[in-house]
Every structure is written in C-alpha cells, then in structure tokens.
Design a protein around this motif. Structure first.
Motif, PDB file in Angstrom:
ATOM      1  N   PRO A  91      -6.519 -10.864 -10.431  1.00  0.00           N
ATOM      2  CA  PRO A  91      -7.895 -10.982 -10.303  1.00  0.00           C
ATOM      3  C   PRO A  91      -8.388 -11.850  -8.824  1.00  0.00           C
ATOM      4  O   PRO A  91      -9.500 -11.532  -8.721  1.00  0.00           O
ATOM      5  N   HIS A  92      -7.554 -12.544  -8.397  1.00  0.00           N
ATOM      6  CA  HIS A  92      -7.932 -13.408  -7.171  1.00  0.00           C
ATOM      7  C   HIS A  92      -8.382 -12.507  -6.035  1.00  0.00           C
ATOM      8  O   HIS A  92      -9.023 -12.694  -4.910  1.00  0.00           O
ATOM      9  N   ILE A  93      -7.600 -11.394  -6.215  1.00  0.00           N
ATOM     10  CA  ILE A  93      -8.078 -10.182  -4.994  1.00  0.00           C
ATOM     11  C   ILE A  93      -9.112  -9.197  -5.547  1.00  0.00           C
ATOM     12  O   ILE A  93     -10.045  -9.243  -4.820  1.00  0.00           O
ATOM     13  N   HIS A  94      -8.830  -8.557  -6.609  1.00  0.00           N
ATOM     14  CA  HIS A  94      -9.814  -7.480  -7.135  1.00  0.00           C
ATOM     15  C   HIS A  94     -11.195  -8.290  -7.322  1.00  0.00           C
ATOM     16  O   HIS A  94     -12.193  -7.490  -7.279  1.00  0.00           O
ATOM     17  N   GLY A  95     -11.090  -9.475  -7.947  1.00  0.00           N
ATOM     18  CA  GLY A  95     -12.248  -9.948  -8.468  1.00  0.00           C
ATOM     19  C   GLY A  95     -13.191 -10.363  -7.273  1.00  0.00           C
ATOM     20  O   GLY A  95     -14.313 -10.320  -7.044  1.00  0.00           O
ATOM     21  N   GLY A  96     -12.505 -10.738  -6.035  1.00  0.00           N
ATOM     22  CA  GLY A  96     -13.046 -11.296  -4.947  1.00  0.00           C
ATOM     23  C   GLY A  96     -13.783  -9.936  -4.194  1.00  0.00           C
ATOM     24  O   GLY A  96     -14.765 -10.177  -3.494  1.00  0.00           O
ATOM     25  N   ILE A  97     -13.141  -8.790  -4.420  1.00  0.00           N
ATOM     26  CA  ILE A  97     -13.585  -7.391  -3.878  1.00  0.00           C
ATOM     27  C   ILE A  97     -14.741  -7.188  -4.547  1.00  0.00           C
ATOM     28  O   ILE A  97     -15.906  -6.924  -4.055  1.00  0.00           O
ATOM     29  N   LEU A  98     -14.430  -7.131  -5.919  1.00  0.00           N
ATOM     30  CA  LEU A  98     -15.539  -6.166  -6.859  1.00  0.00           C
ATOM     31  C   LEU A  98     -16.721  -7.301  -7.048  1.00  0.00           C
ATOM     32  O   LEU A  98     -17.633  -6.498  -7.755  1.00  0.00           O
ATOM     33  N   ALA A  99     -16.738  -8.426  -6.995  1.00  0.00           N
ATOM     34  CA  ALA A  99     -17.839  -9.170  -7.456  1.00  0.00           C
ATOM     35  C   ALA A  99     -19.074  -8.807  -7.127  1.00  0.00           C
ATOM     36  O   ALA A  99     -19.195  -8.359  -5.516  1.00  0.00           O
ATOM     37  N   VAL A 100     -20.163  -8.595  -7.639  1.00  0.00           N
ATOM     38  CA  VAL A 100     -21.632  -8.179  -7.112  1.00  0.00           C
ATOM     39  C   VAL A 100     -22.253  -9.344  -6.532  1.00  0.00           C
ATOM     40  O   VAL A 100     -22.472 -10.279  -7.218  1.00  0.00           O
ATOM     41  N   ARG A 101     -22.455  -9.532  -5.488  1.00  0.00           N
ATOM     42  CA  ARG A 101     -23.233 -10.691  -4.744  1.00  0.00           C
ATOM     43  C   ARG A 101     -24.553 -10.853  -5.157  1.00  0.00           C
ATOM     44  O   ARG A 101     -25.152  -9.793  -5.224  1.00  0.00           O
ATOM     45  N   GLY A 102     -24.738 -12.360  -5.385  1.00  0.00           N
ATOM     46  CA  GLY A 102     -26.138 -12.551  -5.972  1.00  0.00           C
ATOM     47  C   GLY A 102     -26.262 -12.381  -7.583  1.00  0.00           C
ATOM     48  O   GLY A 102     -27.360 -12.702  -7.961  1.00  0.00           O
ATOM     49  N   ASN A 103     -25.205 -11.897  -8.284  1.00  0.00           N
ATOM     50  CA  ASN A 103     -25.223 -11.692  -9.530  1.00  0.00           C
ATOM     51  C   ASN A 103     -25.037 -13.168 -10.247  1.00  0.00           C
ATOM     52  O   ASN A 103     -23.754 -13.541  -9.932  1.00  0.00           O
ATOM     53  N   GLU A 104     -25.712 -13.365 -11.209  1.00  0.00           N
ATOM     54  CA  GLU A 104     -25.499 -14.881 -11.739  1.00  0.00           C
ATOM     55  C   GLU A 104     -24.487 -14.936 -12.547  1.00  0.00           C
ATOM     56  O   GLU A 104     -23.538 -15.804 -12.497  1.00  0.00           O
ATOM     57  N   LEU A 105     -23.977 -13.796 -13.563  1.00  0.00           N
ATOM     58  CA  LEU A 105     -22.874 -13.852 -14.340  1.00  0.00           C
ATOM     59  C   LEU A 105     -21.601 -13.650 -13.394  1.00  0.00           C
ATOM     60  O   LEU A 105     -20.459 -14.297 -13.436  1.00  0.00           O
ATOM     61  N   HIS A 106     -21.362 -12.981 -12.206  1.00  0.00           N
ATOM     62  CA  HIS A 106     -20.345 -12.496 -11.493  1.00  0.00           C
ATOM     63  C   HIS A 106     -20.073 -14.033 -10.676  1.00  0.00           C
ATOM     64  O   HIS A 106     -18.846 -14.480 -10.499  1.00  0.00           O
ATOM     65  N   GLU A 107     -21.070 -14.547 -10.017  1.00  0.00           N
ATOM     66  CA  GLU A 107     -20.924 -15.868  -9.180  1.00  0.00           C
ATOM     67  C   GLU A 107     -20.442 -16.982 -10.297  1.00  0.00           C
ATOM     68  O   GLU A 107     -19.579 -17.782  -9.800  1.00  0.00           O
ATOM     69  N   LYS A 108     -20.972 -17.061 -11.449  1.00  0.00           N
ATOM     70  CA  LYS A 108     -20.375 -17.896 -12.424  1.00  0.00           C
ATOM     71  C   LYS A 108     -18.887 -17.828 -12.806  1.00  0.00           C
ATOM     72  O   LYS A 108     -18.134 -18.861 -12.971  1.00  0.00           O
TER      73      LYS A 108
END
Length: 219
Positions: A91-108
């Motif tokens: 997850p530390h790799i694929h989460g960092g790649i796939l996270a939608v920037r500026g999305n509140e849930l993803h950033e949380k």
C-alpha cells in the motif's frame, strides 16, 4: 448450478480531486530492468530536489553514480522477499501512486496510514519476449514474467491526472526538458501521452505472455 449476471451493473463513479495542468514531481520511484540512461535521468531528478525511491539493481547503480536514493524496503518498512518477486506490491507504493490529489477521503487515508504521494514512476519490464526467443525452459520463461512492473505502470498511468509514468528510456530527454522548463512540474498533456504509451506497452506485454501460454498448451 446456474449463475445470473446483472446486465445493468453500473461502472465506478468518478472520484473528484484537484484539477491542475502542471503538477510538481516531489517523489519518484525508479525501478528499471533496462538501465540505459537511467543514471543521467535520475541526476536530473536529484538536481530538481526530487526524492528518489528505488529497488535492487537500479538502486545499486544509482548509488554507485552518487545519486541520493531511498531504498523502497526502508521507505515502506516491507522487505524485498521471494528472490525479488515481491518488492513494491504494498500500500505504501500503490497508495502513494493512486491517491487522487485534493480528494478529502484519499488525503485523510494517506495521513492515517502514513503514506506519501509518489508523483513519478520510472519503470520498464523484464524482457519476456527476448527470454522466450532464447530458451524453451518453462521455469526460466515464467520467472521473466514481470508482476510488480506492470502493476506500478498501470497504477501510474491510471492516475495520469497527477502522476507521470516513464516506461521507456526514449522518453527521458523530453521529460527532463519539460521538468527543467516548468520548475520540476509536468503538464497534463505530457502525462496523458505517457499514459497512452504505458497502457500500450502493458497490453503488448500481456499479449506476448498470453501467446506463449497458448503455445505451451497446444503442444
């Protein structure tokens, strides 16, 4: 035994995030089989203050050239295991790649799990077609099916709104030029173009593997 399928099943809804043309590259994951030009490209990234994550032989080559590198296993806390079969499938790799920037849930969720964003993936694949052309040994051919590489390439290509996927050494010069011109940022147009090239690469790669498997079953 009967199975029924819902023909009206809806697709995933779009995930809202930040809209931006230029996006900065602050962290890059560099893990390549073909190391042509990778040292020079990584030096460009380092000059632009990009943190470089890397694995195995790529990390060794970059370190020997004096390029600052953080080992993926140190970054993620997960070891490289199974003779290198599992390095980046975490997850530390694929989460960092796939996270939608500026999305509140993803950033949380990134903050909750202490996952940093990865803005660029530099990756090319094990030479499966070349291996098959040289040997008939089943186990050798199977071992040259890349798993982590296509996974990272597809993740980065999917999230091209924010992430730059570099899937060939032939792309280094143009990307370096744009990074220097845009103070460490890439344009959405470039990222979309690189995404197209990446999905074309993985489609061709999977087709080669499928064709090989079919040829083995037909014998």
């Amino acid at each position: 035994l009967f199975f029924t399928f819902n023909q009206t099943m809806s697709s995933h809804k779009a995930i809202e995030g930040k809209k931006a043309d230029l996006h900065p590259v602050k962290r890059a994951l560099v893990s390549v089989f073909d190391k042509t030009g990778v040292v020079e490209f990584a030096k460009t990234l380092a000059e632009l203050k990009v943190e470089i994550l890397s694995t195995g032989g790529t990390a060794k080559k970059l370190k020997e050239a004096g390029v600052p590198v953080v080992m993926v296993k140190d970054y993620t806390g997960a070891p490289e295991i199974l003779n290198g079969r599992v390095k980046t499938l975490v997850p530390h790799i694929h989460g960092g790649i796939l996270a939608v920037r500026g999305n509140e849930l993803h950033e949380k969720e990134l903050e909750q799990h202490k996952i940093g964003e990865i803005d660029m993936v530099v990756c090319n694949l094990y030479p499966f077609e070349q291996t098959v052309a040289k040997t008939k040994d089943w186990n050798t051919c199977i071992e040259n099916i890349d798993i982590g590489g296509p996974s990272m390439i597809r993740s980065a290509a999917k999230n091209c709104n924010y992430v730059c996927i570099v899937s060939s050494p032939s792309q280094y010069a143009d990307i370096s030029k744009q990074l220097k011109e845009n103070k460490g940022c890439t344009s959405l147009e470039l990222r979309k173009s690189l995404s197209k090239a990446a999905f074309t690469l993985t489609a061709k790669y999977d087709t080669a593997i499928s064709n090989y498997m079919i040829s083995q079953l037909d014998k």
